[in-house]
Write an enzyme that holds these catalytic residues in place. Structure first.
Site, PDB file in Angstrom:
ATOM      1  CG  ASP A  16     -12.048  -6.471  -5.409  1.00 31.17           C
ATOM      2  OD1 ASP A  16     -11.666  -6.021  -5.089  1.00 31.17           O
ATOM      3  OD2 ASP A  16     -11.494  -7.778  -4.262  1.00 31.17           O
ATOM      4  CD  GLU A 188      -6.084  -1.292  -4.824  1.00 33.24           C
ATOM      5  OE1 GLU A 188      -4.983  -1.943  -3.688  1.00 33.24           O
ATOM      6  OE2 GLU A 188      -6.268  -0.456  -4.196  1.00 33.24           O
TER       7      GLU A 188
END
Length: 535
Positions: A16, A188
């Site tokens: 991420d 997302e």
């Protein structure tokens, strides 16, 4: 000669990525989940060579993860810089495996990347992957995925945008759902950028496994509507098992001083082991180009993430190299992490003369609260790791040793303990989906053995453990173990839930009798082997 960026740039469990530039300095923040300190930061000046600065959420004032589940804790941080300050926004996930997700989102700021960081400001709990956008009119906005617990099939409900009031230190106004994603689904990981008067929204879609992707949409208004790029998706490896970089998605972009654009993104490398990525989700960088109609595309002919891409024309930067042999000069080295909490003087000490680490036994390997455990990431396919341990248990509730550890339900643990009939023993425990089995060749240790040398030898998908009484001649203990079981992909998602982390080499000590039996570790060596570990 053009220097190349070799991917992944951050090997091992570094998912991420949030990338930002401050002058000549580049920073990448990555998720740490249940590992402490939270939010790992790396620094570079050329996008090629990266130096670990460590976790910046380094005390419980900033991050309390006591009791969070495996793969809970810090999800998808966002690092940005504005107004002479660093802004760090992050989640602390308390539950996530069923219909509800208890996701508390926070913001902290600092004048310097290594802190001190201000007391965190609670933002919301409406969804995960929060980010912060600084508009050129001075306003700031928080974005996050919206979680709808009412229907698991449509729980990814879109991307929320809400203004943040700097003076009030709180969100203000009503959140607006600005983007519900593309046909890929499961939108997302939002990051918002303003480029030449247009708002570009970069999101992750498809889930964080093999269908993962990066989606780009844009609008001339911050609240939308957002139009999806005609070159959609910007990045994905879905449906292409021949690619070495899999799971490509969750991206953020950065522009160099000379105007070049790069994308930092998540990836995984199964390395010939079916669909199991033993190093966890890693970070790679791709070069981008702007199209004549002002969209982004990968700057290559393949259309996929590549292992080697041209670097920007910047002065070379080396940073500091982490030593192969880690000793303990009164503190844990920067590469080390603990589980969920910092280990204070009740559970950890240092012998400054011997440069050793002392762990006092606490809770079991199944604990979600206080474990006396510290370790470093597995970041390559082939390696050996070794430690020397001094440990004198007096009952069966006292154990210490060296583990190849994924989480509380999956690990291999070479340890010293005690048996009523044999005294001090050496054993290899294997935990598989929470079921523990003990190796058949448990060894009784004589009183003359003052310290035990422990070694693990990992060759891609296989793990072997060895021990020695003198550090000269090593003897194998137990069978050859399947190292692919220590990966996100080993879990049956329906039965055991999703996992998101990576494998660690850990030093640990347990004492459920409450006597705080100490284990002293002289060092931890980590020797990478083979050319496939480059990058």
């Amino acid at each position: 000669m053009i220097e190349m960026i070799n991917n992944p740039v951050l090997t091992g469990f570094h998912p991420d990525p949030s990338i930002c530039r401050v002058g000549d300095d580049y920073y990448i923040a990555t998720s740490t989940f249940q590992w402490f300190p939270g939010v790992e930061i790396h620094h570079s000046r050329d996008l090629v060579h990266w130096h670990r600065l460590g976790g910046v959420l380094d005390n419980t004032r900033l991050l309390d993860m006591t009791g969070v589940p495996d793969s809970g804790g810090v999800w998808a941080p966002c690092l940005s810089y504005a107004d002479g300050r660093f802004y760090l926004i992050y989640s602390n996930v308390k539950t996530y495996r069923n219909y509800f997700k208890d996701v508390d989102n926070y913001l902290t700021t600092s004048e310097h990347i290594l802190g001190p960081w201000e007391d965190p400001i609670y933002l919301n709990s409406s969804g995960f992957d929060p980010s912060l956008f600084h508009d050129d009119d001075g306003k700031k906005y928080v974005l996050n995925q919206i979680w709808d617990q009412r229907d698991k099939q449509r729980s990814f409900a879109g991307i929320a945008l809400q203004e943040y009031d700097v003076k009030a230190k709180a969100l203000t106004g009503v959140p607006v759902n600005i983007f519900k994603g593309s046909e890929i689904g499961s939108v997302e990981g939002p990051n918002l950028y303003k480029i030449d008067g247009m708002y570009y929204l970069i999101c992750a879609e498809g889930g964080t496994f093999y269908e993962h992707a990066v989606t780009v949409a844009r609008s001339d208004k911050i609240t939308g509507p957002y139009v999806i790029s005609p070159y959609h998706p910007l990045l994905s490896s879905a449906g292409h098992p021949e690619l070495r970089l899999q799971k490509c998605g969750h991206g953020s972009i950065v522009q160099t001083k000379s105007g070049e654009w790069y994308l930092a993104h998540l990836c995984g490398r199964p390395n010939g082991n079916g669909d199991r990525c033993m190093l966890g989700r890693e970070t790679a960088i791709q070069r981008l180009r702007r199209t004549p109609d002002d969209w982004f595309k990968l700057d290559n002919t393949s259309g996929f993430a590549e292992e080697s891409v041209p670097a920007p024309d910047l002065p070379a930067y080396q940073g500091e190299q982490e030593p192969e042999k880690q000793t303990f000069h009164g503190k844990l080295p920067v590469a080390f992490k603990t589980l969920r909490i910092p280990l204070d003087e009740r559970w950890m000490a240092f012998n400054t003369e011997r440069e050793s680490l002392i762990l006092y036994g606490k809770e079991s390997m199944e604990s979600l609260h206080t474990q006396s455990l510290a370790g470093i990431r597995r970041d390559c396919f082939n390696f050996t790791a070794e430690t020397k341990i001094h440990f004198r248990p007096v009952n069966f509730q006292q154990t210490a040793g060296m583990a190849l550890y994924y989480d509380t339900t999956n690990y291999f643990y070479l340890n010293i303990s005690w048996d009523e009939n044999r005294g001090r023993i050496l054993q290899l425990l294997v935990c598989d989906h929470g079921e523990i089995r003990m190796g058949s060749d448990t060894i009784a240790l004589s009183e003359e053995i003052e310290a035990v040398f422990m070694r693990m030898d990992i060759s891609n998908d296989s793990a072997e453990f060895y021990w020695s009484p003198d550090g000269q001649e090593y003897n194998r203990i137990g069978e050859v173990l399947d190292a692919t079981s220590l990966s996100d992909d080993y879990y049956d998602q329906e039965r055991h839930g999703l996992r998101f982390t990576g494998t660690f080499i850990t030093l640990c000590c347990q004492d459920t009798s409450g006597q705080r039996c100490p284990a002293e570790f002289d060092y931890l060596t980590y020797h990478r082997k083979g050319e496939d570990n480059a990058g």
